[in-house]
Scaffold this active site. Structure first.
Site, PDB file in Angstrom:
ATOM      1  N   LYS A   1      11.179   6.121 -15.906  1.00  0.00           N
ATOM      2  CA  LYS A   1      12.550   6.589 -15.665  1.00  0.00           C
ATOM      3  C   LYS A   1      13.330   6.661 -16.976  1.00  0.00           C
ATOM      4  O   LYS A   1      13.978   7.656 -17.278  1.00  0.00           O
ATOM      5  CB  LYS A   1      13.254   5.661 -14.678  1.00  0.00           C
ATOM      6  CG  LYS A   1      14.687   6.072 -14.369  1.00  0.00           C
ATOM      7  CD  LYS A   1      15.380   5.103 -13.423  1.00  0.00           C
ATOM      8  CE  LYS A   1      14.861   5.200 -12.021  1.00  0.00           C
ATOM      9  NZ  LYS A   1      15.668   4.393 -11.063  1.00  0.00           N
TER      10      LYS A   1
ATOM     11  N   GLU B   1       5.424  -1.171 -21.945  1.00  0.00           N
ATOM     12  CA  GLU B   1       4.000  -0.990 -21.644  1.00  0.00           C
ATOM     13  C   GLU B   1       3.632   0.486 -21.566  1.00  0.00           C
ATOM     14  O   GLU B   1       2.609   0.919 -22.104  1.00  0.00           O
ATOM     15  CB  GLU B   1       3.647  -1.686 -20.319  1.00  0.00           C
ATOM     16  CG  GLU B   1       3.890  -3.180 -20.297  1.00  0.00           C
ATOM     17  CD  GLU B   1       5.261  -3.556 -19.767  1.00  0.00           C
ATOM     18  OE1 GLU B   1       5.397  -4.681 -19.273  1.00  0.00           O
ATOM     19  OE2 GLU B   1       6.204  -2.723 -19.862  1.00  0.00           O
TER      20      GLU B   1
ATOM     21  N   GLY C   1      12.190   2.088  -8.385  1.00  0.00           N
ATOM     22  CA  GLY C   1      10.797   2.296  -8.758  1.00  0.00           C
ATOM     23  C   GLY C   1       9.821   2.061  -7.630  1.00  0.00           C
ATOM     24  O   GLY C   1       8.907   2.865  -7.388  1.00  0.00           O
TER      25      GLY C   1
ATOM     26  N   GLU D   1       9.103  -7.890  -4.900  1.00  0.00           N
ATOM     27  CA  GLU D   1      10.133  -7.537  -5.872  1.00  0.00           C
ATOM     28  C   GLU D   1      11.455  -7.257  -5.154  1.00  0.00           C
ATOM     29  O   GLU D   1      12.529  -7.441  -5.732  1.00  0.00           O
ATOM     30  CB  GLU D   1       9.706  -6.320  -6.696  1.00  0.00           C
ATOM     31  CG  GLU D   1      10.551  -6.110  -7.946  1.00  0.00           C
ATOM     32  CD  GLU D   1       9.966  -5.074  -8.892  1.00  0.00           C
ATOM     33  OE1 GLU D   1       9.179  -5.465  -9.777  1.00  0.00           O
ATOM     34  OE2 GLU D   1      10.275  -3.872  -8.735  1.00  0.00           O
TER      35      GLU D   1
ATOM     36  N   HIS E   1     -15.715 -11.967   4.939  1.00  0.00           N
ATOM     37  CA  HIS E   1     -16.709 -12.764   4.224  1.00  0.00           C
ATOM     38  C   HIS E   1     -16.098 -13.411   2.994  1.00  0.00           C
ATOM     39  O   HIS E   1     -16.811 -13.798   2.065  1.00  0.00           O
ATOM     40  CB  HIS E   1     -17.901 -11.883   3.838  1.00  0.00           C
ATOM     41  CG  HIS E   1     -18.660 -11.378   5.021  1.00  0.00           C
ATOM     42  ND1 HIS E   1     -19.736 -12.034   5.564  1.00  0.00           N
ATOM     43  CD2 HIS E   1     -18.458 -10.287   5.811  1.00  0.00           C
ATOM     44  CE1 HIS E   1     -20.187 -11.367   6.616  1.00  0.00           C
ATOM     45  NE2 HIS E   1     -19.424 -10.303   6.789  1.00  0.00           N
TER      46      HIS E   1
ATOM     47  N   LYS F   1      10.763  -9.415 -19.905  1.00  0.00           N
ATOM     48  CA  LYS F   1      10.617  -8.283 -20.823  1.00  0.00           C
ATOM     49  C   LYS F   1      11.375  -8.547 -22.123  1.00  0.00           C
ATOM     50  O   LYS F   1      10.875  -8.282 -23.220  1.00  0.00           O
ATOM     51  CB  LYS F   1      11.160  -7.000 -20.175  1.00  0.00           C
ATOM     52  CG  LYS F   1      10.347  -6.474 -19.010  1.00  0.00           C
ATOM     53  CD  LYS F   1      10.997  -5.199 -18.472  1.00  0.00           C
ATOM     54  CE  LYS F   1      10.240  -4.609 -17.314  1.00  0.00           C
ATOM     55  NZ  LYS F   1      10.889  -3.380 -16.798  1.00  0.00           N
TER      56      LYS F   1
END
Length: 538
Positions: A205, A211, A266, A352, A383, A503
């Site tokens: 955005k 990242e 997001g 979130e 399993h 961040k």
């Protein structure tokens, strides 16, 4: 709003004590029409919530709680475009992303639906050029590989949707996703690709996400290594962003940019321009079908009475177990291999959104909020962790998802798959008593080990076959579950301040790793930085 101060909260608390020793077996025995009463159909989905520790009175009290918390009014405010994201002063309008053309929604003097349809048209034109092999790279060869670079909502939704709808994808196209800042992610994604045929979609955005932009820079360096320093960036990069200046600075042609708006969170954005890679894979018609499924569930949520409202019912059951039974997690188990990434997608959507500890006004919440969501597809989980679900000491409500038919009918596979999901739901609910096991001739010393206590709640969500419409309905269902629970807990489901501080701290640590001052950090961080420096010394 302190919901514990509401009379209905006290009534639910007392009711939980009253039915603490009433089992799901008991409920089925005393209520012959229980399955019919506890089945809701909407938007191609059928929900059977009969295998829950809830009576008709439980349901009525939970509905009273929803009304007392103002769920209906808050829902209507969201659909009107009011600024219900209070901490960021924004509307919450992901529902507008799938509203059909021809309708109108005016927010701040702008017809939001017109804006959405304009960007959809731009997406469709771009996707069509690639699908028709008309979009040519620097060497004049058609683009046949798409690498989506994003993180969080710019990655989890598109990845999940691509995997879920792979059956409908153009198999002549290679679609890959990169999100992790760990260099291994992008290295492995690019290892066997031909740069001449590769297009990168940078999904961010702000076009500043650390990242994502680190991976974008690495992708650009890789492209130049293979095609030369003079490579035409505009022929190998597209962007989904709201930051036109940063996109242009990177060298991306404005014609290759699609945008969205600050009212698209997001984790609620997979049906926006963030879904460009999805549209390229399944085509504009397939993407429109996906949007139609979203919209069908939106309309059900908006118009169905609370008593027969699928998202409301599932949300209230989640509150029931979280706040009155102490359940800390929810398992989402899709018996559909194509939905293998659905639980991972839900982790961001749910945790979130409702992993919050303060109300809208900043005061502390009085009850437990967002549960941990997790899961794996199908019989794999049987399993792995189903042992804990059946005989562990922790009650974990389960959502089972399964299609009646397979997109890949092979022999008896689908019958075996459906038989397994039905068996798991049945055993969780009804279990097997010591007497029943002993009657089968099991040795007395083994009987306790084979007892299945049952009384473990689960929902069963069924659909005919996995289509784009069904996927859209499933995602919208859980979006609205999140919304309803956020209203009841009076938390803002649409911000994520808990993500931001990490961040900021990471950006401060980078200089320290490169030799900068470390005295501002705690002793543990200083020691880790020193170890990193020593490893990279010289």
């Amino acid at each position: 709003m302190d919901i514990t101060a509401l009379p209905v909260w006290d009534a639910l608390d007392e009711h939980a004590d009253e039915i603490a020793f009433t089992t799901i077996r008991d409920l089925f025995a005393i209520e012959p029409d229980r399955v019919q009463r506890c089945t809701i159909e909407a938007a191609g989905l059928a929900l059977d919530w009969s295998k829950h520790r809830a009576t008709a009175h439980t349901h009525a009290l939970l509905l009273d709680l929803a009304r007392a918390a103002g769920v209906e009014a808050r829902r209507d405010a969201m659909f009107r475009g009011e600024r219900i994201n209070s901490t960021e002063h924004r509307s919450v309008l992901h529902v507008a992303l799938r509203t059909p053309a021809g309708q109108q929604l005016i927010v701040d003097g702008v017809d939001v639906i017109t804006d959405v349809q304009r960007e959809l048209a731009r997406m469709e034109a771009f996707a069509t050029r690639i699908r028709n092999r008309e979009f040519l790279g620097h060497t004049g060869q058609p683009i046949t590989t798409i690498v989506n670079i994003g993180i969080g909502g710019s990655d989890l939704g598109p990845v999940m949707a691509f995997e879920a709808l792979r059956h409908y994808a153009d198999r002549g196209l290679t679609i890959r996703y990169v999100s992790n800042v760990d260099g291994t992610d992008i290295t492995e994604a690019l290892a066997d690709l031909d740069a001449a045929h590769t297009l990168f979609i940078i999904s961010s955005k702000t076009f500043t996400t650390s990242e994502t932009m680190t991976n974008a820079s690495t992708a650009l360096a890789w492209l130049r290594t293979h095609l030369g320093d003079d490579v035409d960036v505009a022929r190998h990069f597209a962007a989904v962003s709201t930051n036109a200046a940063k996109v242009a600075e990177f060298g991306i042609d404005p014609a290759n940019v699609v945008g969205f708006w600050d009212w698209v969170g997001g984790r609620f954005s997979m049906d926006s321009a963030i879904g460009l890679s999805t549209m390229i894979a399944i085509g504009p018609d397939g993407f429109r079908r996906l949007l139609a499924g979203f919209h069908a569930m939106d309309e059900h949520f908006r118009t169905a009475p609370l008593e027969a409202n699928m998202p409301v019912t599932m949300a209230l059951l989640g509150v029931w177990y979280r706040d009155f039974f102490g359940a800390q997690s929810v398992a989402v188990l899709p018996y559909e291999q194509y939905l293998k990434r659905f639980p991972a997608y839900l982790q961001q959507l749910t945790m979130e959104s409702n992993g919050k500890s303060v109300h809208h006004d900043g005061s502390e919440v009085e009850v437990e909020t967002g549960a941990v969501y997790w899961g794996e597809p199908g019989t794999n989980g049987q399993h792995s962790f189903h042992q804990l679900l059946h005989q562990g000491t922790t009650m974990i409500p389960v959502d089972f998802l399964v299609g009646l038919s397979s997109l890949n009918p092979v022999g008896e596979h689908q019958e075996l798959l459906v038989s397994n999901v039905l068996a798991q739901a049945s055993v969780l609910a009804f279990g097997k008593t010591a007497d029943e096991i002993a009657d089968e001739g099991v040795a007395a010393d083994l009987v306790p080990h084979k007892v299945m206590p049952g009384n473990r709640p689960s929902s069963l969500l069924m659909y005919d076959v996995l289509t784009p419409e069904v996927l859209g309905a499933l995602v919208a269902l859980y979006e609205h579950i999140v919304f309803v629970q956020g209203v009841i807990w009076d938390v803002n489901s649409f911000d994520q301040w808990g993500v931001e501080l990490g961040k900021v701290m990471a950006s401060r640590i980078v200089p320290a790793l490169r030799g900068g001052d470390v005295t501002a950090f705690d002793a543990s961080t200083q020691a880790a930085v020193a170890r990193f420096r020593a490893r990279h010394a010289g």
